[in-house]
Design an enzyme around this catalytic site. Structure first.
Site, PDB file in Angstrom:
ATOM      1  N   ALA A  61       0.822  -1.187  -0.150  1.00 51.93           N
ATOM      2  CA  ALA A  61      -0.065  -0.001  -0.017  1.00 51.93           C
ATOM      3  C   ALA A  61       0.945   1.227   0.040  1.00 51.93           C
ATOM      4  CB  ALA A  61      -0.746   0.005   1.221  1.00 51.93           C
ATOM      5  N   GLY A 102       0.820  -5.185   0.896  1.00 52.57           N
ATOM      6  CA  GLY A 102      -0.374  -4.917   0.039  1.00 52.57           C
ATOM      7  C   GLY A 102      -0.195  -5.648  -1.378  1.00 52.57           C
ATOM      8  N   GLU A 105      -0.608  -9.270  -0.720  1.00 53.89           N
ATOM      9  CA  GLU A 105      -1.935  -9.686  -0.525  1.00 53.89           C
ATOM     10  C   GLU A 105      -2.574  -9.580  -2.095  1.00 53.89           C
ATOM     11  OE1 GLU A 105      -2.214  -6.457   2.398  1.00 53.89           O
ATOM     12  OE2 GLU A 105      -3.099  -7.668   3.570  1.00 53.89           O
ATOM     13  N   GLU A 125       3.700  -5.067   7.487  1.00 51.75           N
ATOM     14  CA  GLU A 125       2.913  -4.190   8.032  1.00 51.75           C
ATOM     15  C   GLU A 125       3.302  -4.076   9.627  1.00 51.75           C
ATOM     16  OE1 GLU A 125       2.005  -6.234   6.003  1.00 51.75           O
ATOM     17  OE2 GLU A 125       0.526  -5.398   4.761  1.00 51.75           O
TER      18      GLU A 125
END
Ligand code: 3HC
Ligand code: NAI
Length: 699
Positions: A61, A102, A105, A125
């Site tokens: 992210a 992310g 993911e 994270e």
């Protein structure tokens, strides 16, 4: 375009293209969503490959978006992953270099994954005080097994793709590519081979169990509690993964979402995100362009083989850069080399350094008594006695012998770098490199930019700092630079607190409870109280109007210099570092109070912490105003890396921002009313006063 769409024959390829690391910001997410829609509509496309351009598949992210509405704006990452899962054509993730957060993911949402060897795979994270928030805690345990997945999620550490591919029963990678170069071709071939496979596999449909679930998660929880006591995220990672083993995929996702959103607003996560950005910002100098040509540094000379010189030399030896060390006398050289040898040997004994590495490093070290032996060095760092006359003699010699273009650095902690530069005919080549003791351990390096220091010298030392694994922060020339100029005010407050009724132990305990590695008095004992004493004596003429407690001077007059003399603010038993309160010191402080006619009062821990921390903040605001530091976040880095400020509070400026600058200023106004304190000091720096009035923050 932050994501490109291209048809390779019968396969659609979506390439993330958002340098530097293909962060999944709004535009990139939109690009993926558009690409998926197009590929699904395009009859020619039988399957889809998602990959990344440049140096990453994806670093996750976009951290810069966190806290802004963009982060959750549709298509958010969860929606993008959902549309991959719902694609009518198989989606293959072609992973290389870096797949993190992310990014991983996203890949876990794809139907198939092919990875290049050497890829760094992580869910980092937790290092930002978060947990994976786009299904990572639910899908990775299904793909990899609960234990390895939890380990990756709680540690945040990267693991190489080839190692993960060897885990028995893993479903993370369907294929390993033969090489990074062959990845795309092999991904296209693989996509063709699965184009007609139906139903398409989904990680969410894999089972997720642990045979001794409850006991295992309890052990895991106990373990992280001990290791991460000031950080909530690791424990929440355990909760989220446990949820993956308990119920349906969707209910696990709900748990993950709730935990993720709660963590996002914690001060600890805000602090860690701030530090991530601050560390990277610190390496950039506003008026020095990123493409400034660098000077080549392939060899280094160090002048002085004392406490600092030896440690400084080790940094370069560790990085494989040859060092020649110069001293006045052979026995000083021998002592210096013996200390370096001893340091490395203790690392070898502890198994932290291999014998061949030790031999290699010592092999890069040479010594000399003659300046002429330095003439080929690309950079020299001076670490001789802190006396301007000695520095003058050394820099005149360096000016004589060093080759043109060599960088001439001084490790001075208090002297004026411009004065030192003026001893040479090449002030543009002179810079301050202020290492912290022990120089081979402490990560902070203050780079002191003189009035005439050339831009390419600045650019070069910032790169060299990274090479020797230091966090470099640029400081302008002033007394104490950034760190010590602030610590002086902090130390002065410590003294006033003693005058007014505290014991050293009370002050230290309060600030250590706040999270500092060490309170001011334990720190004084470690560094040597005589150092500050000498500086105060030197300054007593220059700063006759500066109010301070005399207790530290009285302590030094008793010869209590700290750990090195076995006695300082505390007593020390030989070979141990435990600080034992001493009744005579407490009596000495009481006598001092009596002599000054002070009636002691009980001071709360809250007041102690506020006075110590806000003294740093007020001086820092002046430092910013004076242009000595170029960003508030640089000051945070100095305190986090060099002065033991608690990481989870993100540095003094970040902490003040979180408290609210208005509240900080109100407290300062209260402190100014205390007749035993320094009212003039507590006048809020104009910058601080302005930001507080406007409701703004430093960062
Ligand atoms: N978002 C935005 N920018 C990022 C970024 C990210 N996730 N990761 C790195 N960057 C930027 C850095 O800010 C830096 O920018 P700059 O050049 O302007 O200073 C640049 O990329 C290069 O970074 P590094 O100097 O760290 O480069 P390295 O090559 O040494 O390392 C890396 C690359 C391994 C990707 C490292 O940057 C890294 O560890 N990044 C953080 C990865 C991370 O924490 N990802 C998780 C994000 S949270 C998330 O995904 C939430 C999700 O679960 C919902
Ligand atoms: P030190 O006293 O341990 O070492 C100084 C060394 O320099 C001695 O070995 C001495 O023989 C040598 N020396 C003196 N004059 C010389 C000359 N003309 N030519 C060659 N060698 C000479 O001192 P230390 O602590 O290593 O400090 C060195 C410098 O680093 C000082 O400028 C100091 O302010 C700075 N510094 C010290 C820190 C500390 O915590 N000790 C922290 C940061 C900076």
């Amino acid at each position: 375009m932050t994501a490109q769409y291209e048809l390779h024959g019968d396969i659609a390829v979506i390439t993330l293209n958002n340098p530097p690391v293909n962060g999944l910001g709004l535009a990139t997410r939109q690009g993926i969503a558009d690409g998926l829609a197009k590929a699904n509509a395009e009859t020619a496309a039988r399957a889809i490959v998602i990959t990344g351009a440049g140096k990453a598949f994806s670093g996750g992210a976009d951290i810069k978006e966190f806290g802004s509405p963009k982060a959750m704006q549709e298509p958010n990452l969860l929606s993008v992953i959902l549309s991959i899962e719902n694609s009518s054509k198989p989606v293959v993730a072609a992973i290389h270099s870096v797949v993190m957060g992310g990014g991983l993911e996203l890949a876990l949402g794809c139907h198939y994954r092919i990875a290049a060897p050497g890829t760094s795979v992580a869910l980092p994270e937790v290092k930002l005080g978060l947990l994976p928030g786009a299904g990572g805690t639910q899908r990775l345990p299904r793909a990899l097994g609960v234990e390895p997945a939890l380990n990756m999620i709680v540690s945040g550490e990267p693991i190489k793709s080839e190692m993960l591919a060897m885990l028995p029963g893993q479903k993370l990678f369907d294929r390993m590519a033969t090489s990074a170069e062959a990845l795309l071709e092999e991904a296209l071939a693989y996509a063709r081979s699965v184009a007609d496979a139906r139903p398409m596999p989904l990680v969410r449909e894999l089972p997720c169990r642990h045979p001794q679930g409850d006991a295992y998660f309890q052990f895991a929880r106990n373990m992280v509690k001990g290791m991460a006591k000031n950080f909530p995220a690791p424990g929440k990672c355990v909760d989220a993964v446990q949820a993956a083993t308990k119920g349906k995929f969707d209910s696990g996702m709900t748990t993950e979402r709730e935990l993720f959103i709660n963590l996002m607003w914690t001060p600890e996560s805000k602090a860690l995100r701030h530090i991530f950005m601050a560390e990277r910002a610190a390496s950039k100098i506003p008026d020095v362009p990123a493409d400034t040509p660098l000077r080549a540094i392939n060899s280094v000379a160090v002048i002085g083989a004392g406490t600092m010189g030896g440690g400084i030399a080790m940094n370069f030896l560790n990085a494989g850069i040859p060092v020649v060390m110069l001293e006045m006398k052979q026995d000083a050289l021998d002592r210096g080399v013996a200390t370096i040898r001893k340091n490395y040997e203790s690392q070898v004994k502890k198994g932290k350094l291999k014998q061949d590495k030790y031999d290699q490093r010592m092999g890069l070290l040479s010594t000399t008594l003659s300046y002429d032996a330095l003439k080929d060095a690309d950079m020299v760092i001076e670490a001789v006695f802190e006396e301007i006359g000695v520095k003058e003699a050394v820099f005149k010699e360096l000016d004589r012998v060093m080759k043109p273009g060599a960088i001439l650095a001084s490790n001075t902690s208090t002297l004026n770098v411009d004065t030192i530069a003026s001893f040479t005919k090449r002030p543009q080549d002179v810079v301050g490199l202020h290492f912290f003791s022990p120089a081979n351990v402490m990560r902070l390096l203050e780079v002191v930019r003189g009035a005439k220091t050339a831009k390419d010298v600045m650019a070069t030392v910032m790169v060299i700092a990274k090479k020797i694994k230091k966090t470099a922060v640029v400081s302008g020339v002033c007394d104490g630079f950034i760190g010590n100029r602030m610590i002086e005010q902090y130390g002065r407050q410590g003294g006033f607190l003693l005058d007014e009724g505290c014991t050293p132990a009370q002050v230290d305990k309060a600030i250590e409870k706040f999270g500092f590695a060490m309170g001011p008095f334990r720190m004084g004992d470690l560094a040597g109280n005589d150092i500050g004493w000498a500086i105060r004596k030197r300054r007593s003429v220059e700063r006759a109007d500066m109010k301070y407690s005399r207790t530290a001077d009285l302590l030094c007059e008793k010869g209590r210099f700290g750990q090195k003399t076995g006695a300082g603010w505390y007593d020390y038993v030989a070979g141990k570092r435990d600080a034992i309160p001493n009744a005579d010191v407490v009596q000495m402080i009481e006598d001092y109070r009596k002599a000054k006619g002070i009636t002691p009062r009980k001071i709360s821990d809250e007041e102690i912490v506020q006075r110590l921390v806000y003294s740093l903040v007020n001086e820092a605001a002046r430092i910013l105003e004076d242009g000595i530091a170029s960003r508030a976040s640089d000051i945070d880095m100095v305190y986090l890396m060099g002065y033991g400020f608690p990481i989870y509070r993100g540095g003094p400026m970040n902490y003040a921002d979180q408290v609210g600058l208005f509240n900080v200023v109100q407290a300062m106004k209260r402190f100014a009313l205390n007749p035993l304190d320094d009212a003039k000091f507590w006048e809020p720096a104009p910058l601080l006063a302005r930001l507080a009035a406007e409701g703004k923050t430093f960062n």
